[in-house]
Structures are given as structure tokens and as C-alpha cells.
Design an enzyme around this catalytic site. Sequence first.
Site, mmCIF file in Angstrom:
data_model
loop_
_atom_site.group_PDB
_atom_site.id
_atom_site.type_symbol
_atom_site.label_atom_id
_atom_site.label_comp_id
_atom_site.label_asym_id
_atom_site.label_seq_id
_atom_site.Cartn_x
_atom_site.Cartn_y
_atom_site.Cartn_z
ATOM 1 N N GLU A 30 -3.243 3.911 -4.690
ATOM 2 C CA GLU A 30 -4.350 4.562 -4.832
ATOM 3 C C GLU A 30 -5.428 4.596 -6.180
ATOM 4 O OE1 GLU A 30 -1.861 5.952 -1.789
ATOM 5 O OE2 GLU A 30 -1.158 5.262 -3.982
ATOM 6 N N ASP A 70 -5.404 5.409 5.926
ATOM 7 C CA ASP A 70 -4.381 5.525 4.690
ATOM 8 C C ASP A 70 -3.392 5.147 5.217
ATOM 9 O OD1 ASP A 70 -3.062 5.649 1.996
ATOM 10 O OD2 ASP A 70 -3.247 7.737 1.371
ATOM 11 N N ASN A 72 -1.787 0.982 1.081
ATOM 12 C CA ASN A 72 -2.977 1.350 2.021
ATOM 13 C C ASN A 72 -3.911 0.002 1.047
ATOM 14 O OD1 ASN A 72 -2.366 3.532 -0.015
ATOM 15 N ND2 ASN A 72 -4.576 2.877 -0.753
#
Length: 619
Positions: free
Chosen positions: A210, A336, A294
Amino acid sequence: MRKSLLVAALLCGAAFPALSAGTPDARPANKSAGSFTGATANLAPNDPPGQWIRQARDYANTRYSPLTQINKANVGRLRVAWTFSDGQMYGHEGAPLVVGDTMYLVTPFPNIAYALDLSKTGAPIKWVYQPNPDPRAIGEACCDKVLRGWAYADGKLIYNLLDDHTVAVDAQTGKEVWRVLLDDVTKGPTLTQAAFVVGDKVYIGSSGGELGTNGWFQALNVKDGHTVWKAFMNGPDDGALIGPDFKPFYSWMKGKDLGVSSWPGEMWKQGASAPWGWVSYDPDLNEIYYGTSNPGPRTPSQRPGLNLWSSAVFARDANTGQAKWAYQFTPHDEWDYDGVNENVLIEIPWKGSRRKVMVHFNRNGFAYTIDRASGEVLVAEPFGLQNWASKIDLTTGMPVVNDAAHPVVEKKVENICPPDIGVKNWNPSAFSPRTGLLYAGVFNSCMDLTNHIVQYIPGAPYDGMEMVRKAGPGGNWGEFIAWDPVAGKRIWSIKENLYVWSGAVVTGSDLVFYGTMDGWFRAVDARSGKVLWSQKLGSGITAAPMTFTGPDKRQYVAVYTGVGGGAGVLRREKGYMPGGNTLYVFSVDGAGIGLGTSQLVSHAQAAAPVSVPPAAAHN
């Protein structure tokens, strides 16, 4: 039922005919003693039955224990034998290890290791190791300051620190043997993965998908921690250790430097794809398997293309790291969904022969049975609520995406199922060679999604997704299921109020153990799905249970409590438990080392460090 949820249920109906498989009439009536599927597993390295030396117990990630002392006749008499609290209040996600007469535990940040003496009443502390990791890691960790496990090998306890170090500790004395720095935590990467050991190598993957990192996976030498090989997840083939041995099954993953050309410009450099999940190993093929996270940023319109090698699984030569094949579960991942969940290695009957496969419950809602020698997808069926794709095309390996599920920048797109946390997250499943089934905690939920354009800033979230999550049809957030990996269908299911975010363990007496976020620890009949025993504990359970035989020859079942990690997305739901940090150890009638009328001395050889609130740890 709201209209939007009804639409979701209808969308899923054709793709998920087994939604009602938890009803008694959906359970096969002739499988009381045999296998449902004929699936088996190589349980190498075949450790002594009473020990638990690695997180999943074997290389194949089955989490199967052959122990039978606790069985269906006496499981209802399970009671607490003893407990241990480590004082840390972040999410607890790893399982204890038991080697000989010692249990090894490691806390979430600050990653303190304990050795407990199972031969003494009350399992007193043998030694404590405090690594004192860099507190700046606290601000970089995405989803709580967790650690998903630790490893034992060559007389050492080996594990990751949140601040990008890996350490090895002498298992007898608690003295540090080596400590290596693998990345720069100030730029976003952290380490939350369970170290995985085969032979003289320990395998480590980065976290931080992230935060715009470029994920990496590497092998370290068990003796001194030096890097044997390292592969980046995105970028040119030479850095990704992709060479002439790389033979993906599907044509769209064949070509040179796809880790660059499938991204716009140089966005691959912040393309995430961090391999923070579980690792498996096939000793016959000498291959390791792991998944990637992701792509970054999570706003898909900023990165047109397939975005290889995000949300994928890799097979690599365990000695050299050279890639053998890869498969991308969710090309150009817009939601995601990741690919880091465990790959359970089994062998199944398939069209008149036996196939060596891996089973992978992806966050995208499809359970994949994949030939692990070639990367061919044999089965891909929904195992929970999903409406983002109508199917996985087995000819091409590509999902057929529903148009209504595509995110739109600065516009709310309603009722995408599953949400970002998936139908199942990292919480590991278990496989029984007796039943031929897998057992997994799953989620029943959807999201309203709004995307925003974001800019890359080193060490800052590279996100852009805004989610509002909601329970799916029935109002329950979670379930626990039994899955047939050959037919691709549920055999039974148990509804739970909240997400089932714990791992599972299955035993030779056909018992499955799992925990819930609202604090229940359960034993279930592996064949029928009947709940045989439950105990309410002091916090929610997001860790994996395990079972072992003590020096007293008694079987115990253990599980860490301490809700946290990604499960915190439901912290405002009714029943969500307060945090905790206690290991509970159970036996029949609570008998064992925790009892004794004349025990006046603890026999502890070390004192635990003074606990401080997490917020004060870096002041």
C-alpha cells in the site's frame, strides 16, 4: 433485503451454486469414513507427530496433524490447561512452535521472542529475546504491527522484525546468532511475513504493497543470514530472475520484460506486488511457491495494463530462485484482491490420472486448483459471495469481468463483491488427507467503492481507494467452510456473525479447530460440519491454532488471542472484542502441566520485559 444485496445474490447465483451447501441435505451421506475426493498430500518433512516445527507443520501448507488423542468422543471435555500473556496489544496472527520440550512464541511489535519450558508445571519462561526494532516501523506498517509467524531450523529460532531485519536466535539460550537488514523501512517496506525454511535456506518476502514499494522475495542462508538470491516482483526480467526456464502456461504471460511493458512508463518501480503471504515447497520438484500483493497505486486508471507481476503466484527453483512459471489471478487488479494467500500442495485424481496441484483461495472469491508443474488452472469456482466476474475462462486463464464492477474515479460504484479484503484474506486454510477436503474461514461482504487520483510520496500511502463495506445476504459477515478442490464446491458451511479471520488446523481424529473475531474457539466434525465444542476466550482470534504432544504424552491444542490486523475493519460491529495478548492451551479436562496442588515455585529462568502501551513504545 436491500435491493442492491438482492442483485448481488442473483449475480452470484449462477456462478456459485453451492451457497446452500451448509444444509444437511447437501452433505454426502456415504463419506463417514473415507475421502470425499481422493486427494492426498506429501506431508514432508514428516516431523514427529507430536511436534509443530513450522507454521503450517509441513512444506505443503496443510496444517494437518496426525494426532488422535483428542477426538470426537472427548473433545467436549476440553478445558484450559494453562495460559500465557505476552503484554503486547497489537494483532496476534502467528501460531506457537513446539520443538522437543520447548514452545516458542514471538509477539507483534516489538517482536519479543519467548521460550517456554513445557516440562515444568505452568510452562515457565526459559529465556526472552528483545530485538528492539526501529520504532519508525510503526508508522509505516499498513495493517497493524503484526507478525504472521516464525520458523525453527538448525537449532535457531528465525523470524522477521517489522523494521526490515531478519534475526536468528539460539533456540537453547536465546542469544542472537545473526541479524541482517533487508530494506529501508523509511521508504515503506516492512516485514510481517512468517519466515519459511527449507534445508539451508530461509525464504523472506517484503510487505508494504500500500506504500508504493517494489516487492521482493529472497533466500537467506540459515547459518549466517547472507543473501543467496533475490528476485524483484516488478521490473526487467534479470532483476525478477526470469530466464529461459520461465514457461507460463498462458500466452499472455509470455514475453520479454513484461514486468516493465505491462506498466505505463516507469510506474513499475512503485508497483507494489509485495509477497507478504505464505510460502510452500514441493520436495519432488524442488520448487517454492508464493503469491504477490496488489499493484500500486490501488487506483487502476493510473496504471493501464496487466500490471505484471502483481496479484499473481510464482513457482521458482528453490536453489537458484529462477522462475519456472507464474499465473496472475486478477490481471490489472482493480479491487485490491492480491494473490498472497496460502498455496496448499496436494495430489488429486484428475481425468483418470493423478495430478500434483496447488489449491489457492483467492481474495477475489475464486478457489483455484492449479497444476503446480505447469501453472495450468484446472478448477476455478467461487467459494463465497462475488459478483465482479462471471467466471474464470479456463482456456485463457482470464477472468470475465462484469462491466458494473469497474471502479470509476471520483464516482461511487455500489455493491462490488467481495470488498478489498476479499472472500478470504491471508488467514490460512487446512487440508485433511483423510477427508480430501480443505477447511477455511471466509467472508460474506460487499463494498461501495470510490477511487481518487494519488501521487507517489516515498514512505506514504499510495492508495486512492475509499471503501464502505457491508455484510452480504443473510446479514452474517463470515462463515467457516469445507471445500472440495476437485469438483470445486462447498461440502458444508457454518455461519458466523463476524469475519472468520483465524487460521484452521485439522487432526487425524477428523476434528477441525478455528476461532472467531468475537472470541469463540470451536472444534468441528470435519466430515459433517457439526460444532462439537466451543469456548469463549478473552479476545477475538485472528491467529492460527495448532496442536502438539507435551512431555507428559498428553495432546494439547493451542491458540493465540488478540484481535487486530486487517480484521480491524469491523471494529465498530457488534461483538467485536477488545484487544488481547493471551495464548490459551487446552487439554481434555484441563489436565497437564498447568495443574498441581504442591507447586509453589515457578521454575522460571527469565523475567518477562515490562509491558508498555503500544503508543508509548516509541515516545
